[in-house]
Write an enzyme that holds these catalytic residues in place. Structure first.
Site, PDB file in Angstrom:
ATOM      1  CG  HIS A  33      12.771  -2.552   2.047  1.00 15.60           C
ATOM      2  ND1 HIS A  33      12.704  -1.386   1.220  1.00 15.60           N
ATOM      3  CD2 HIS A  33      11.821  -3.549   1.458  1.00 15.60           C
ATOM      4  CE1 HIS A  33      11.341  -1.552   0.570  1.00 15.60           C
ATOM      5  NE2 HIS A  33      11.206  -2.767   0.207  1.00 15.60           N
ATOM      6  CG  ASP A  64      14.719   0.907   2.331  1.00 13.03           C
ATOM      7  OD1 ASP A  64      13.512   0.800   1.932  1.00 13.03           O
ATOM      8  OD2 ASP A  64      15.846   0.091   1.507  1.00 13.03           O
ATOM      9  CB  SER A  68      10.349  -2.533  -2.840  1.00 10.70           C
ATOM     10  OG  SER A  68       9.015  -3.042  -2.015  1.00 10.70           O
TER      11      SER A  68
HETATM   12  C1  LIG Z   1       4.264  -0.286   8.434  1.00  6.85           C
HETATM   13  O1  LIG Z   1       3.711  -1.689   7.993  1.00  6.85           O
HETATM   14  C2  LIG Z   1       4.481  -1.711   6.365  1.00  6.85           C
HETATM   15  C3  LIG Z   1       5.262  -0.592   5.624  1.00  6.85           C
HETATM   16  C4  LIG Z   1       5.254  -1.929   3.904  1.00  6.85           C
HETATM   17  N1  LIG Z   1       3.817  -2.635   3.605  1.00  6.85           N
HETATM   18  C5  LIG Z   1       4.322  -3.341   3.156  1.00  6.85           C
HETATM   19  C6  LIG Z   1       5.414  -2.254   1.278  1.00  6.85           C
HETATM   20  C7  LIG Z   1       6.338  -2.244   1.152  1.00  6.85           C
HETATM   21  C8  LIG Z   1       7.155  -3.550   2.165  1.00  6.85           C
HETATM   22  C9  LIG Z   1       7.273  -2.064  -0.124  1.00  6.85           C
HETATM   23  C10 LIG Z   1       6.141  -0.765  -0.759  1.00  6.85           C
HETATM   24  C11 LIG Z   1       6.947  -0.440  -1.743  1.00  6.85           C
HETATM   25  C12 LIG Z   1       4.734  -0.887  -0.694  1.00  6.85           C
HETATM   26  N2  LIG Z   1       3.491  -0.489  -1.028  1.00  6.85           N
HETATM   27  C13 LIG Z   1       2.742  -0.862  -0.198  1.00  6.85           C
HETATM   28  C14 LIG Z   1       2.964  -1.729   0.750  1.00  6.85           C
HETATM   29  C15 LIG Z   1       4.204  -2.040   0.475  1.00  6.85           C
HETATM   30  C16 LIG Z   1       3.201  -3.159   4.766  1.00  6.85           C
HETATM   31  C17 LIG Z   1       2.289  -2.435   4.421  1.00  6.85           C
HETATM   32  O2  LIG Z   1       1.116  -3.248   3.184  1.00  6.85           O
HETATM   33  C18 LIG Z   1       3.705  -3.264   5.763  1.00  6.85           C
END
Ligand SMILES: CO[C@H]1CCN(Cc2c(C)cc(C)c3[nH]ccc23)[C@H](CO)C1
Length: 298
Positions: free
Chosen positions: A52, A100, A233
């Protein structure tokens, strides 16, 4: 001699980059701005990260890999898992993170030279161990001939609560964050909190968003776990097995965004769970892509 994976400096005063030499940063330069993710050094030609982190229309010249020694590497290829599709369950599920994971290949297409550029290892840059390889068998101090992939999984992802760590960057400094992977009977309790994510309020069945490919960490039971930020991420979820470090997951997504521009909130929430792509669930894909890299899979 084959590079020993998962080795790092252990002494307290060691620089953080030498304690975590496998961490790398991925930068993607877009007209809309700069996106950064984390990654793990796997071989001289590959780092492992989250799919992602990239958009369909990203081109390799927009992507750079930065290692702990400050070197910036060009990228020749991004290999996302074929089953990854963030839009797969739209419109009901806005973002779907199954599979992912991505391999980023180092090298420079433009260079005339036949040999590809490759990551130079040194005390600040070393590969991490990945499951079901001979390197990990040696790191686990088991017999190379008899040890199976199932034994790796049984040793690393024991039933119940498994101590693990991830590495984040705070004020330009790498810091380790302790978490516990909830396996066995603890897994459903952890997975259930996925439905607390803003985007998933209409989801009734947690298995629609948390597939079997995920490892679940975070929350406050049995210990207060660290939580991830978006910028984490793609980073590795790591198990420290007797001072050898084995990657068991790739940080994928979190339920709550408790960070504003990587400034972490002081308190976590009981439902602040994080989900990581489980490397044991994508081994055929990993093996097929790394076969010429001098890593022998079991
Ligand atoms: C399902 O909906 C959620 C998906 C992820 N989200 C963001 C996000 C990503 C993309 C990657 C990592 C490592 C994250 N660590 C904390 C938040 C966060 C937001 C939530 O904040 C919406």
């Amino acid at each position: 001699v084959i590079d020993m994976c998962g080795m790092a400096k252990q002494y307290n005063e060691a620089p953080h980059v030498e304690k975590n030499p496998w961490l790398a940063t991925i930068s993607v330069t877009r007209s809309s701005g700069l996106e950064k993710c984390k990654a793990a050094v796997i071989t001289p030609h590959f780092v492992l990260t989250a799919a992602h982190c990239f958009n369909i229309d990203d081109e390799v010249h927009q992507i750079k890999v930065l290692t702990n020694d400050g070197k910036r590497y060009a990228v020749t290829n991004v290999i996302s898992h074929p089953n990854y599709n963030v839009n797969a369950k739209k419109p009901k599920i806005a973002e779907f993170y199954d599979y992912d994971i991505a391999l980023v290949e180092i090298g420079d297409k433009n260079k005339r030279t036949i040999k590809k550029e490759k990551i130079e290892f040194n005390p600040k840059v070393r590969p991490i161990c990945i499951p079901c390889t001979e390197g990990t068998t040696r790191a686990l101090r088991k017999k190379v001939a008899q040890t199976t992939c199932d034994e790796h999984e049984a040793t690393l992802l024991k039933w119940g609560i498994v101590e693990a760590l991830f590495i984040t960057e705070e004020d330009n400094e790498l810091t380790r964050k302790d978490v516990t992977i909830k396996t066995g009977d603890q897994k459903p309790v952890c997975n259930r909190d996925a439905l607390k994510a803003p985007l998933y309020v209409n989801v009734t069945d947690v298995s629609e968003v948390v597939s079997d490919r995920f490892l679940c960490t975070g929350g406050t039971e049995p210990q207060v776990d660290a939580f991830t930020c978006k910028g984490d991420s793609g980073g590795p979820l790591v198990i420290n097995h007797r001072q050898r470090y084995i990657q068991v997951g790739v940080i994928s997504w979190g339920v709550a965004n408790l960070c504003i521009n990587m400034n972490r909130a002081s308190m976590t929430k009981p439902y602040a769970r994080d989900f990581h792509t489980n490397l044991f669930k994508v081994l055929p894909w990993l093996e097929s892509r790394l076969k010429d890299e001098g890593i022998s899979f079991l």
